[in-house]
Design an enzyme around this catalytic site. Structure first.
Site, PDB file in Angstrom:
ATOM      1  N   ASN A   9      -1.897  44.197  36.519  1.00  0.00           N
ATOM      2  CA  ASN A   9      -2.575  43.536  35.402  1.00  0.00           C
ATOM      3  C   ASN A   9      -3.415  42.384  35.954  1.00  0.00           C
ATOM      4  O   ASN A   9      -2.888  41.315  36.269  1.00  0.00           O
ATOM      5  CB  ASN A   9      -1.541  43.021  34.396  1.00  0.00           C
ATOM      6  CG  ASN A   9      -2.194  42.285  33.233  1.00  0.00           C
ATOM      7  OD1 ASN A   9      -3.391  42.410  32.997  1.00  0.00           O
ATOM      8  ND2 ASN A   9      -1.406  41.508  32.512  1.00  0.00           N
ATOM      9  N   LYS A  11      -5.553  40.572  34.485  1.00  0.00           N
ATOM     10  CA  LYS A  11      -5.854  39.523  33.501  1.00  0.00           C
ATOM     11  C   LYS A  11      -7.348  39.175  33.573  1.00  0.00           C
ATOM     12  O   LYS A  11      -8.176  40.058  33.723  1.00  0.00           O
ATOM     13  CB  LYS A  11      -4.944  38.323  33.712  1.00  0.00           C
ATOM     14  CG  LYS A  11      -3.456  38.704  33.673  1.00  0.00           C
ATOM     15  CD  LYS A  11      -2.544  37.522  33.696  1.00  0.00           C
ATOM     16  CE  LYS A  11      -1.100  37.977  33.655  1.00  0.00           C
ATOM     17  NZ  LYS A  11      -0.147  36.855  33.583  1.00  0.00           N
ATOM     18  N   HIS A  96       1.192  41.481  25.120  1.00  0.00           N
ATOM     19  CA  HIS A  96       1.454  40.550  26.225  1.00  0.00           C
ATOM     20  C   HIS A  96       1.627  39.146  25.661  1.00  0.00           C
ATOM     21  O   HIS A  96       0.955  38.751  24.710  1.00  0.00           O
ATOM     22  CB  HIS A  96       0.305  40.593  27.237  1.00  0.00           C
ATOM     23  CG  HIS A  96       0.636  39.931  28.531  1.00  0.00           C
ATOM     24  ND1 HIS A  96       0.662  38.556  28.675  1.00  0.00           N
ATOM     25  CD2 HIS A  96       0.972  40.432  29.752  1.00  0.00           C
ATOM     26  CE1 HIS A  96       0.993  38.254  29.925  1.00  0.00           C
ATOM     27  NE2 HIS A  96       1.181  39.381  30.596  1.00  0.00           N
ATOM     28  N   GLU A 168       9.131  41.146  29.617  1.00  0.00           N
ATOM     29  CA  GLU A 168       8.556  40.019  30.339  1.00  0.00           C
ATOM     30  C   GLU A 168       9.077  38.723  29.735  1.00  0.00           C
ATOM     31  O   GLU A 168       8.563  38.255  28.719  1.00  0.00           O
ATOM     32  CB  GLU A 168       7.024  40.066  30.308  1.00  0.00           C
ATOM     33  CG  GLU A 168       6.404  40.362  28.938  1.00  0.00           C
ATOM     34  CD  GLU A 168       4.979  39.872  28.851  1.00  0.00           C
ATOM     35  OE1 GLU A 168       4.304  39.810  29.868  1.00  0.00           O
ATOM     36  OE2 GLU A 168       4.559  39.518  27.734  1.00  0.00           O
ATOM     37  N   GLY A 174       3.950  33.784  35.441  1.00  0.00           N
ATOM     38  CA  GLY A 174       3.019  32.864  36.074  1.00  0.00           C
ATOM     39  C   GLY A 174       3.630  31.548  36.527  1.00  0.00           C
ATOM     40  O   GLY A 174       2.921  30.629  36.917  1.00  0.00           O
ATOM     41  N   SER A 213       6.372  37.065  37.453  1.00  0.00           N
ATOM     42  CA  SER A 213       6.330  36.482  38.803  1.00  0.00           C
ATOM     43  C   SER A 213       6.839  37.448  39.873  1.00  0.00           C
ATOM     44  O   SER A 213       7.626  37.084  40.759  1.00  0.00           O
ATOM     45  CB  SER A 213       7.117  35.167  38.839  1.00  0.00           C
ATOM     46  OG  SER A 213       6.529  34.203  37.994  1.00  0.00           O
TER      47      SER A 213
END
Length: 257
Positions: A9, A11, A96, A168, A174, A213
């Site tokens: 992904n 982003k 997401h 997630e 992140g 992560s």
């Protein structure tokens, strides 16, 4: 032996120059592997066609990061599921945490997106997860049940057949603070068991993957767990060499576990 689903992904990152170099590197990586797993690249919408042109029969699928609830019309700036299918997209990420939090996407909106994706015979990757406060107050399973129930209530008991659930934990995205693999395994088993209560058939073809992560250092600890069927990879997937290391790790795990 199960296949793992590895989704890159990107982003809001990428460029034309990056794509050419990235695909070349991944192609070289895959040429020396047995290719037991499923690889998906999900770039920003503007680069979907460019990625597709560069795949050239490589065993990589195209993923989109979002889709609109409308098929066509006066909806400036949006992209429909018909358009995504037209340019070769197979997987579509929805729900997401960044879109839930920053774009105010509600469960009602996600139900509509999920339904459209399934009706057009593409595969939804539905992201679910809890914030740190939920985890600290032992509310994780309660939050996950709410996010799954919105689909069951509107679309029926068989809604999750041939789909992907991406767990997630929002507090791990992140941050560099990945969740404990044993904790993630427990949550994945819970998700599968809960879905099976509604429709045992779903478990035969549902994928539950982890995102939060992930990198080449911790990837193996996650995907060797029995109920973690793959990884949704963010920052680490932007580096083609790092992503290739994760692919190679998944190939090893698929062979030996």
């Amino acid at each position: 032996m199960k296949k793992h689903l590895l989704v890159a992904n990107w982003k809001l990152n990428g460029s034309i120059k990056m794509i050419s170099q990235y695909i070349k590197c991944v192609k070289s990586c895959l040429s020396v592997l047995s290719k037991k797993n499923i690889i998906v690249i999900a770039p920003p919408t503007i680069y979907l066609s460019e990625i597709y042109k560069n795949l050239n029969n490589i065993d990589i699928f195209l993923g989109a990061q979002n889709v609109d609830i409308n098929l066509k019309g006066a909806f400036t700036g949006e992209t429909s599921i018909l358009m995504l299918r037209d340019i070769g997209v197979k997987y579509v990420i929805i729900g997401h945490s960044e879109r839930r939090l920053l774009h105010n996407e509600t469960n009602d909106i996600l139900v509509k997106k999920f339904d459209l994706i399934k009706k057009l015979n593409l595969i939804p990757i539905l992201c679910i997860g809890e914030i740190e406060k939920n985890k600290n107050y032992n509310q994780t399973t309660k939050i996950l049940i709410e996010q799954l129930n919105c689909m069951f209530q509107v679309l029926g008991k068989s809604v999750f057949r041939n789909t992907v659930i991406a767990y997630e934990p929002i507090w791990a995205i992140g941050t560099g603070l990945s969740a404990d693999p044993k904790y993630v395994q427990f949550i994945h088993k819970f998700i599968k068991d809960y879905i099976a209560q509604h429709d045992p058939t779903s478990i035969k073809n549902i994928i539950v993957q982890y995102g939060g992560s992930i990198n080449a250092i911790n990837a193996e600890e996650f995907i060797k767990e029995p109920d973690i069927d793959g990884l949704l990879i963010g920052s680490a997937s932007l580096d083609s060499k790092e992503f290739c290391k994760i692919i190679a790790i998944a190939e090893k795990v698929t062979k030996y576990y």
